[in-house]
Design an enzyme around this catalytic site. Structure first.
Site, PDB file in Angstrom:
ATOM      1  CG  HIS A  26      15.077  62.502  24.814  1.00 47.38           C
ATOM      2  ND1 HIS A  26      14.132  63.205  25.419  1.00 47.38           N
ATOM      3  CD2 HIS A  26      14.257  61.751  24.145  1.00 47.38           C
ATOM      4  CE1 HIS A  26      12.934  63.034  25.175  1.00 47.38           C
ATOM      5  NE2 HIS A  26      13.112  61.874  24.285  1.00 47.38           N
ATOM      6  CD  GLU A  62      13.350  63.200  20.832  1.00 47.98           C
ATOM      7  OE1 GLU A  62      12.725  62.323  20.096  1.00 47.98           O
ATOM      8  OE2 GLU A  62      12.920  63.799  22.027  1.00 47.98           O
ATOM      9  CD  GLU A  63      10.642  65.790  23.854  1.00 47.52           C
ATOM     10  OE1 GLU A  63       9.970  66.327  22.685  1.00 47.52           O
ATOM     11  OE2 GLU A  63      10.189  64.951  24.332  1.00 47.52           O
ATOM     12  CG  ASP A 102      11.848  58.716  22.979  1.00 49.57           C
ATOM     13  OD1 ASP A 102      11.139  58.708  23.951  1.00 49.57           O
ATOM     14  OD2 ASP A 102      12.131  59.493  22.497  1.00 49.57           O
ATOM     15  CG  HIS A 131       4.713  65.265  23.729  1.00 48.36           C
ATOM     16  ND1 HIS A 131       5.427  65.992  22.557  1.00 48.36           N
ATOM     17  CD2 HIS A 131       5.796  64.284  24.164  1.00 48.36           C
ATOM     18  CE1 HIS A 131       6.379  65.849  22.395  1.00 48.36           C
ATOM     19  NE2 HIS A 131       6.758  64.814  23.157  1.00 48.36           N
TER      20      HIS A 131
END
Length: 344
Positions: A67, A218-219, A239, A319
């Site tokens: 993504h 995606e997030e 990912d 993140h």
């Protein structure tokens, strides 16, 4: 070794510098589309704005997805003091963006730099500067303009719904470490572009029909919920592999995920990936990520009848301000290409 000269690293550096919070991914998608065309392929766009391409091959179609969208924020409201209230895009801790430089992207194409900080940013002024809870209502953007009121902000063309992207602060060290925001999942995108490049240069041949799918939501949970080519039988998300705690993944390996918040991945596929890694001398790990979701999960929730899997390079501090290593990228590329290589 000059890691900065490696194709996968150069693509990764380019990609993380392109602002692309979920919902604002057109520039990153266009970068991917043009790169695929340069490599000799014919990419297409879905109605939702994702990009996909067939690399060739015959039989038992498989798609690898990564993504382009990242974490970010959006202007929630214009404050009377000339600051911007924000609402997050994606799941991250507010303290991980405190003090970060950012860019506000207006709907008419203007861009304003700024800084994300708390509403009590100075220990010399605010008694609660250290103890203030880091949550969205207590965060704001200080833009780099002479503004003191809501009217000042409106005159600049800023309004609710404008996107906010974070400075990635990309650094590639001499020893192959890559520090940046948005390695999730710009690293996966760079890896798949490298696979496409290696195939275009005939470094390996395909044992089956192969698609690459670059999703753009995606997030926020629905990246690969639509647009997957209908003949795909197997979908593998590329990912990040999470690093920390009791997990065995580190920044130098390719992580093969056996289970995440969506439940177990297909046991046959996990086994096949592990066997490929063992036979090919790929440095790998197998882990479980209970607080993690992927595009493969999204495709199943959308009703696709597919075999699903997840793999990717180890990424530390996910993140947040993340870090991986060239070895993790290299091992992921090697596993994918060995999995697809035609034995003659």
């Amino acid at each position: 070794m000059d890691y900065k000269e490696k194709y996968v690293v150069k693509k990764l550096v380019d990609l993380v510098k392109i602002p692309s919070p979920s919902g604002f991914t057109h520039r990153a998608i266009e970068y991917v589309r043009k790169e695929l065309e340069t490599l000799g392929f014919e990419p297409k766009l879905t109605k939702k704005g994702a990009c996909y391409v067939c690399l060739g091959g015959e039989g038992n179609p498989v798609a690898f997805t990564a993504h382009v969208d990242t974490l970010g924020a959006m202007v929630k409201s214009l404050k009377s003091n000339g600051r911007l209230e924000i609402t997050p895009i994606g799941g991250y801790m507010m303290n991980s963006v405190e003090g970060e430089n950012c860019v506000v992207h207006t709907k008419d194409g203007r861009e304003y730099t700024g800084t994300i900080q708390t509403i009590a940013p100075s220990v010399h002024v605010f008694e609660n500067a250290r103890t203030l809870e880091r949550k969205p209502i207590n965060m704001e953007v200080r833009i780099d303009e002479k503004v003191k009121t809501r009217d000042d902000l409106e005159k600049l063309g800023i309004e609710p719904g404008d996107f906010i992207s974070f400075d990635p602060r990309i650094v590639v060290t001499e020893k192959g470490f890559i520090k940046s925001r948005h390695l999730d999942d710009k690293a996966g995108v760079a890896i798949l572009l490298t696979v496409a490049k290696d195939l275009s240069e005939k470094k390996f041949s395909l044992n089956r029909k192969v698609y690459l799918f670059f999703s753009n939501y995606e997030e926020v949970g629905h990246g690969a919920s639509s647009g997957i080519p209908q003949d795909v039988e197997e979908l593998i998300s590329v990912d990040m592999g999470a690093v920390g705690g009791t997990l065995s993944t580190n920044e130098f390996v390719v992580s093969i995920c056996a289970k995440d918040s969506g439940g177990p991945y297909d046991a046959r596929l996990v086994r096949n990936l592990v066997e490929t890694a063992k036979k090919s001398d790929v440095n790998y790990s197998v882990d479980i990520y209970p607080f993690y979701g992927s595009d493969a999960d999204a495709s199943l929730r959308a009703g696709y009848d597919i075999v699903h899997g997840l793999l990717g390079p180890g990424v530390e501090a996910s993140h947040g301000y993340e870090r991986t290593h060239y070895d993790g990228l290299k091992n992921t590329i090697k596993l994918i290409e060995k999995y697809l290589k035609k034995i003659v």
